[in-house]
Design an enzyme around this catalytic site. Structure first.
Site, short mmCIF file in Angstrom:
data_model
loop_
_atom_site.label_atom_id
_atom_site.label_comp_id
_atom_site.label_asym_id
_atom_site.label_seq_id
_atom_site.Cartn_x
_atom_site.Cartn_y
_atom_site.Cartn_z
CB ALA A 1 -0.91 -0.01 1.22
CG ASP B 1 -25.48 -14.83 -3.03
OD1 ASP B 1 -25.16 -13.87 -2.32
OD2 ASP B 1 -24.65 -15.57 -3.56
CE LYS C 1 -22.22 -13.74 -4.41
NZ LYS C 1 -22.15 -15.13 -3.99
N1 HSE Z 1 -23.84 -17.24 0.19
C1 HSE Z 1 -22.78 -16.92 -0.70
C2 HSE Z 1 -22.35 -18.20 -1.42
C3 HSE Z 1 -21.64 -16.32 0.07
O1 HSE Z 1 -22.75 -19.29 -0.99
O2 HSE Z 1 -21.65 -18.12 -2.40
C4 HSE Z 1 -20.70 -15.51 -0.75
O3 HSE Z 1 -21.30 -14.45 -1.39
#
Ligand code: HSE
Length: 434
Positions: A33, A199, A203
């Protein structure tokens, strides 16, 4: 150089991991850093943290960290939406840079957060939000920045991949494996986010924005989970030469952008088909570089801490750079983001795996084939199992060629109405990933 003061909010799995890795690797982190990283304050309400709190200034009020004038970088690791959003906006208003692992927050409120950060001239970094320890955001945003990204496909939920792997290899039941993923600290607080694809959708939205230069649009992702995948589909897919993976797919086409999360049959010979357990992998196709693959731990304390700390180091390195000399949040300069059309799932074209239960009598197969052929859908492969003793119902499994989803749905409705077909047809999309 002046030390960089960090405030960490949340000492759960990732927060504790971040304190541990920063403490253990402080020499190499500071050397990279170019400044000394100091944890000036941590906020937690837990008494079961997995790191040492010796010598740390601990508060139970996250907003004390956002208001602490000493702190340069606030690290948000509390998760969830409402309090995290308020905390980050307050830190930004107070002129602090922010590092977060919160995919739900970035996917759903990233546009607002980036606008606030732009106004204040501070950075918001979120590498840990996607695929844990894999530096996929950096790879697409910086490493592939000369490419037109054509498509990406990824296993971006470790819990879902763990469940599918255990079902395939050990024939274990869905709930039992989910419980194990929860014990291992992989699953979300609400595990339906993992198994229903929410989830992964969070992403995917982030990856698609960075890949295609579009604003974050969580409400436009088509999302289907793995809870309806049965062990028999896993077995038949294997017989046909495919594995079933829960993929997030983003593809740029002439009509618009596809954003979809769903169980997918992929040829067993593809590397992605061999990514097992809680591991994540993302395949990214750029026009210049061709296909590239990124593999690693997508969750867990230290892998995610690795990404959080890489962001902290990046922010520390650019503390003295003016905002226009920093890498833009979504890879494209704000004024160059374009609101391109996102295709509805009915207009997406893929191949399909179909499993139906048919009466074991002559002519059934030809009726099914006729309906598909009338819709312009041809059959690529077929398995018909022999009837077991006394049984009148046999499973019929078909692989179709590529077809537009709405055509296939119409054909399925017709097939389901045949008197020789019993019950609903199972349908799983197929991607060659060529
Ligand atoms: N619940 C998520 C997974 C954790 O199982 O990939 C990481 O984002």
């Amino acid at each position: 150089m002046k030390p960089v003061k960090i405030g960490i909010c949340g000492l759960g799995t990732v927060g504790s991991g971040t304190v541990n890795v920063l403490t253990r690797n402080s020499r190499v982190i500071n050397a990279r850093a170019g400044s000394e990283m100091v944890i000036a304050q941590v906020a937690t309400r837990r008494n079961d943290v997995n790191c040492s709190l010796d010598g740390l200034n601990v508060t139970n009020d996250i907003f004390e960290v956002a208001d602490n004038p000493e702190i340069d970088i606030l690290v948000e690791l509390i998760g969830g939406i409402d309090s995290a959003r308020e905390l980050i906006l307050r830190a930004i208003a107070n002129g602090k840079h922010v590092v977060t692992a919160n995919k739900a927050l970035i996917a759903e409120h990233g546009n607002e957060i980036f606008a606030a950060a732009n106004e204040k001239g501070v950075t918001v970094a979120f590498e840990a939000a996607v695929a844990g320890g894999i530096p996929i955001i950096k790879a697409i945003r910086e490493g592939l920045s000369a490419n037109n990204i054509e498509w990406l496909a990824g296993i971006i939920n470790g819990t879902g991949n763990f469940i599918l792997t255990e079902m395939r290899d050990k024939g274990r039941g869905f709930s039992e494996v989910l419980e194990e993923a929860q014990e291992l600290g992989y699953a979300e607080a609400d595990p339906t986010f993992d198994v229903e694809g929410i989830d992964a959708a969070h992403k995917l939205v982030i990856l698609a924005s960075i890949a295609f230069g579009i604003p974050l649009q969580f409400d436009k992702v088509f999302t289907e989970g793995i809870s309806r995948i049965s062990p028999q589909d896993v077995v038949y897919a294997q017989e046909l030469g495919y594995g079933i993976k829960h993929l997030g797919i983003a593809r740029r086409g002439p009509e618009g952008i596809e954003l979809r999360v769903h169980p997918t049959l992929i040829p067993k010979s593809r590397l992605l088909a061999n990514v097992d357990g809680v591991m994540n992998a993302i395949l990214v196709k750029g026009d210049a570089v061709g296909p590239t693959l990124y593999y690693g731990a997508g969750a867990g304390a230290e892998p995610t801490a690795s990404a959080v700390l890489a962001d902290i180091i990046d922010v520390a390195r650019t503390l003295t750079a003016s905002p226009e000399h920093r890498v833009p949040y979504l890879g494209f300069q704000q004024e160059n983001l374009r609101d391109k059309a996102i295709l509805a799932i009915e207009d997406v074209e893929t191949a399909y795996y179909l499993r139906m239960s048919a009466l074991d009598k002559p002519g059934v197969l030809s009726q099914v084939a006729q309906i598909l052929s009338d819709s312009g859908i041809s059959i690529e492969a077929l398995i018909q199992k022999e009837a077991k003793d006394e049984q009148e119902i046999v499973p019929l499994i078909l692989l179709t060629n590529r077809a537009v989803e709405k055509q296939l749905v119409e054909a399925i409705i017709k097939i389901e109405s045949l008197s020789s077909i019993t019950g609903p047809i199972t349908r799983i999309r197929v991607e060659p990933l060529k």
